[in-house]
Design an enzyme around this catalytic site. Structure first.
Site, short mmCIF file in Angstrom:
data_model
loop_
_atom_site.label_atom_id
_atom_site.label_comp_id
_atom_site.label_asym_id
_atom_site.label_seq_id
_atom_site.Cartn_x
_atom_site.Cartn_y
_atom_site.Cartn_z
N TYR A 143 -1.60 -3.45 -6.83
CA TYR A 143 -1.05 -4.13 -5.52
C TYR A 143 -2.14 -4.25 -4.45
O TYR A 143 -2.47 -3.25 -4.05
CB TYR A 143 0.24 -4.21 -5.34
CG TYR A 143 0.72 -5.51 -4.30
CD1 TYR A 143 1.62 -6.20 -5.03
CD2 TYR A 143 0.75 -5.40 -2.91
CE1 TYR A 143 1.96 -7.33 -4.27
CE2 TYR A 143 1.34 -6.78 -2.41
CZ TYR A 143 1.89 -7.42 -3.07
OH TYR A 143 2.29 -8.62 -2.44
N GLY A 144 -2.60 -5.28 -3.95
CA GLY A 144 -3.27 -5.44 -2.61
C GLY A 144 -4.43 -4.47 -2.27
O GLY A 144 -5.17 -4.21 -3.14
N HIS A 167 -10.33 -2.62 11.59
CA HIS A 167 -9.04 -3.57 11.24
C HIS A 167 -8.66 -4.65 12.25
O HIS A 167 -7.75 -4.65 12.96
CB HIS A 167 -7.94 -2.74 11.09
CG HIS A 167 -6.41 -3.22 10.34
ND1 HIS A 167 -5.47 -3.03 10.25
CD2 HIS A 167 -6.66 -4.13 9.47
CE1 HIS A 167 -4.58 -3.64 9.63
NE2 HIS A 167 -5.49 -4.22 9.01
N SER A 199 -1.07 -3.83 10.52
CA SER A 199 -0.66 -4.52 9.33
C SER A 199 0.78 -5.47 9.59
O SER A 199 1.70 -5.04 10.30
CB SER A 199 -0.36 -3.75 8.26
OG SER A 199 -1.55 -2.89 7.87
N ARG A 238 3.26 -4.24 17.72
CA ARG A 238 4.67 -4.74 17.87
C ARG A 238 5.50 -3.71 18.63
O ARG A 238 5.80 -2.83 18.43
CB ARG A 238 5.38 -4.71 16.62
CG ARG A 238 5.66 -5.93 15.87
CD ARG A 238 6.15 -5.71 14.50
NE ARG A 238 5.62 -6.93 13.45
CZ ARG A 238 6.17 -7.94 13.25
NH1 ARG A 238 7.37 -8.39 14.08
NH2 ARG A 238 5.68 -8.94 12.74
N ARG A 273 0.88 -1.13 0.03
CA ARG A 273 0.04 0.17 0.01
C ARG A 273 0.86 1.25 0.01
O ARG A 273 2.14 1.40 0.48
CB ARG A 273 -0.89 0.13 1.11
CG ARG A 273 -2.19 -0.96 1.30
CD ARG A 273 -2.72 -0.87 2.40
NE ARG A 273 -2.30 -1.52 3.77
CZ ARG A 273 -1.78 -0.58 4.56
NH1 ARG A 273 -1.72 0.66 4.45
NH2 ARG A 273 -0.83 -0.97 5.39
N LYS A 324 -9.37 -2.37 1.98
CA LYS A 324 -9.16 -1.29 3.01
C LYS A 324 -9.93 0.08 2.47
O LYS A 324 -10.55 0.90 3.45
CB LYS A 324 -7.54 -0.78 3.08
CG LYS A 324 -6.53 -2.20 3.24
CD LYS A 324 -6.96 -2.52 4.61
CE LYS A 324 -5.99 -3.75 4.84
NZ LYS A 324 -6.37 -4.15 6.29
N ASP A 363 -8.76 -10.09 9.25
CA ASP A 363 -8.34 -8.55 8.75
C ASP A 363 -9.27 -7.48 9.01
O ASP A 363 -8.84 -6.55 9.54
CB ASP A 363 -7.94 -8.61 7.23
CG ASP A 363 -7.10 -7.63 6.94
OD1 ASP A 363 -6.22 -7.30 7.81
OD2 ASP A 363 -7.21 -6.65 5.95
N ARG A 404 2.18 -12.08 -0.49
CA ARG A 404 0.99 -12.55 0.08
C ARG A 404 0.59 -13.75 -0.63
O ARG A 404 0.57 -13.99 -2.09
CB ARG A 404 -0.02 -11.45 -0.07
CG ARG A 404 0.35 -10.31 0.32
CD ARG A 404 -0.39 -9.73 1.70
NE ARG A 404 0.29 -8.60 2.74
CZ ARG A 404 -0.16 -8.13 3.77
NH1 ARG A 404 -1.55 -8.79 4.17
NH2 ARG A 404 0.28 -7.05 4.45
N CYS A 430 1.42 -7.75 12.06
CA CYS A 430 1.46 -7.87 13.31
C CYS A 430 0.78 -8.95 13.88
O CYS A 430 0.43 -9.29 15.08
CB CYS A 430 1.24 -6.78 14.21
SG CYS A 430 2.34 -5.33 13.81
N GLY A 431 0.42 -10.09 13.22
CA GLY A 431 -0.10 -11.40 13.89
C GLY A 431 -1.59 -11.51 13.83
O GLY A 431 -1.98 -12.47 14.54
#
Ligand code: GTP
Ligand code: SPV
Ligand code: MN
Length: 615
Positions: free
Chosen positions: A229-230, A258, A281, A429, A90, A238, A306, A398, A283-284
């Site tokens: 992309y994405g 999110h 984003s 994080r 992004r 998003k 997500d 991804r 972060c698990g």
């Protein structure tokens, strides 16, 4: 307009649209015609979401060299795409919120007046689809007909985006049929910005150096230019489900977040709980969404990884759905050891982007297996060996995979009206300061905790990995309106929910010791954190109050089988008043950007925290 030939061209473009149209809704036809007249594609395809359509588009892309089919025995129905090296994540600095008033976008968003942005964009979109097929992609976010569901259409000139949208959303005819005259739906337009002049060869990943990801929350529109992309191109994600939907939610009394979504069953009592968690984003979230508990007593099932939409239900509780139908997950770090459920989900029917290709036609990325293949083709198409000195897969590579392939998928994913939430986690994080888990002291304190999340940057954003930045509610790049107003909306939601509000927790699996290693094993062992959270919710454990929230009291965190973590506990839960007070200073500076829009409740929480830390 004037000349007959321009008129003829317009008539024939309108005819391209109407010839294949699979709806009679004049509002849809009119909008699609307008976009086609602007972008001037060579052909128009109305997508129905069928397997035939998938087969046709993938064959065309393989033929054109923009998709690589993977080995059918190893990864059936799956493909690899390689992006342009300048189009890999992004682009937050090219993302704009175009509300009438700048203050409504707030200091954390790039803003442009809608008319100014349209004036800037229209010359770019003029003829941007020349020589290409324009796809009309109708989609539903959530089950068609559900109480929380919203509908949209993406117009795109990227067949790669179409394939991904088919996985990520309920895409096709039933969504289009739900868009009736006068109903509310979101209009999204995407162009890779690479028109093909007559006879010009295409490239494998068309895109443009100039990128714009623009949102018009007041007219429910998204215009995205230049990237394939994405989140830049899959506009359901998003752009719609967070930036536009957050504005809709504020207007209508709900929340677009999110967040991952989990169902937890106590296997002794059969009691069911639901939990959502907002982490920035990469972060698990995907890992936690597919949690395999390492302690007995819990069955964990996946609802989303997500995005979650939350809305008060008739009984006064907060209900949540995952509006998506697939995962667009981070590949690196996903392996049998860290996320076996994801590995099983990826057995086939998956689009991989920017991972490495193995010599037998399968995929690989750093962390997929412990053993590193001796030879690969890397994400840019070059030969790679373990001593190449660079990763074989891009750090933000991804996989796109249907959620229904997840072995741990909860039946509730299909639920029309969502699941009642018991707990909400906020995390990031953080190498320092933030304890493994803490319960907020109240809803208002929980909103303060969410508002003050900081996290180290990951490869999912452009910029310097590891740099600490504020990411309130993990929504910094995704909130479609003034972040301070968003906090106010959360406080109001708390008032509406009252006693029925879910309990709010803060979590951090990324704290490191002096040795620089993670103090907490994480992954499956995060079940131990969830176990404590739910036992707090059910009132089974007391916890112990600290300045930053309620922590697990001695013995409350289940460490059976990981006794070697015990010596780390002090460090995992250490609250150093001096560094927390220093963080309070930064919070005050952070709040200052929002001026008097910061809700009084949050200022009161900051004062309260300082007082608790000082006493
Ligand atoms: P987006 O899809 O970008 O919104 O992100 P996400 O939050 O879903 O990211 P994901 O779950 O895919 O996170 C990926 C990264 O987090 C990988 O590098 C993982 O190895 C790492 N990770 C996930 N869970 C843990 C954990 O419990 N502990 C540690 N140390 N790392 C983790
Ligand atoms: C994120 O960056 O948070 C993602 C990936 O989930 S993308 O859809 O590209 O935004
Ligand atoms: Mn995300």
């Amino acid at each position: 307009m004037g000349s007959t030939s321009t008129l003829d061209a317009e008539i024939s473009i309108a005819k391209l649209v109407t010839d294949g149209a699979t709806t009679a809704n004049p509002e849809v036809i009119e909008w699609v015609t307008e976009v086609a007249e602007l972008t001037k594609p060579e052909s128009v395809v109305w997508c129905d979401g069928s397997q035939d359509e998938w087969n046709r588009i993938t064959s065309e892309m393989v033929e054109a060299g923009s998709l690589i089919p993977l080995n059918k025995d190893l990864r059936p129905g799956s493909f690899l795409a390689r992006s342009h090296p300048g189009d890999v994540a992004r682009v937050e600095d090219r993302t704009f919120i175009c509300s009438e008033n700048e203050a409504d976008a707030g200091p954390t968003n790039n803003w442009r007046a809608p008319a100014d942005m349209k004036a800037e964009l229209m010359p770019l979109f003029d003829g941007s689809m020349r020589g290409r097929t324009m796809y009309v992609v109708p989609f539903s976010m959530g089950p068609v007909g559900g109480a929380i569901t919203q509908l949209g259409i993406e117009i795109t000139d990227s067949p790669y985006a179409v394939l991904n949208m088919r996985i990520m959303t309920r895409m096709g005819q039933s969504a289009l049929d739900g868009i009736t005259p006068g109903s509310e739906w979101v209009r999204t337009v995407h162009s890779v910005g690479a028109p093909l002049e007559f006879g010009q060869d295409d490239v494998a990943w068309p895109c443009n150096d100039v990128k714009y990801i623009t949102h018009f929350p007041e007219t429910l529109e998204v215009w995205s230019y230049g990237s394939g992309y994405g989140g830049n191109a899959l506009l359901s994600k998003k752009c719609f489900a967070l930036r536009i939907a957050s504005v809709m939610g504020r207007r209508e009394g709900w929340l677009a977040e999110h967040m991952l979504l989990l169902k937890l069953t106590d296997t002794v009592t059969d009691k069911v709980y639901h939990l959502s968690a907002a982490f920035p984003s990469a972060c698990g979230k995907t890992n936690l969404a597919m949690l395999q508990p390492t302690i007995p007593g819990w069955k964990v099932e996946t609802i989303g990884d997500d995005i979650a939409w939350l809305r008060p239900g008739k009984d006064g509780r907060l209900y949540a759905i995952n509006p998506e139908a697939g995962f667009f997950g981070v590949a690196p770090g996903t392996g049998e050891g860290t996320n076996p459920v994801a590995m099983e989900t990826l057995w086939g029917n998956t689009v991989f982007t920017n991972v490495a290709l193995t010599d037998d036609g399968d995929v690989w990325w750093e962390g997929k297996t412990e053993e590193v293949p001796g030879h690969l083709i890397d994400w840019q198409g070059n030969d790679w060996t373990p001593d190449s000195g660079r990763p074989s897969a891009h750090p933000n590579s991804r996989f796109t995979v249907p959620i229904q392939q997840t072995p741990t998928l909860a039946d509730e994913w299909f639920e029309q009206d969502g699941v009642p939430l018991d707990a909400i986690l906020f995390g990031g994080r953080r190498a320092t300061n933030v304890p493994l888990v803490a319960q907020s002291l109240s809803w208002q304190h929980g909103v303060f905790v969410g508002a003050t999340i900081s996290s180290e940057k990951t490869a999912a954003q452009e910029g310097t990995v590891g740099e600490l930045r504020r990411d309130p509610f993990a929504m910094l790049p995704f909130c479609g309106y003034n972040m301070a107003d968003y906090w106010g909306h959360w406080l109001e939601m708390g008032e509406t929910l009252g006693e029925n509000a879910p309990k709010i927790f803060q979590a951090n699996s990324f704290r490191t010791g002096a040795h620089g290693r993670f103090l907490w094993p994480g992954f499956g062992d995060n079940s131990r954190v969830i176990d404590w959270v739910i036992r707090r919710v059910s009132g089974e454990v007391e916890g112990r109050v600290s300045a930053v929230g309620t922590l697990p009291a001695e013995g409350e965190l289940n460490l059976d089988g990981i006794e070697d973590v015990r010596p780390e506990l002090d460090e995992l839960f250490a609250i150093d008043p001096a560094s927390w007070l220093a963080e309070c200073e930064l919070t005050e500076e952070f709040f200052a950007q929002f001026g008097d829009r910061v809700p009084a409740g949050l200022r009161a929480e900051l004062a309260g925290l300082r007082q608790r830390l000082s006493s």
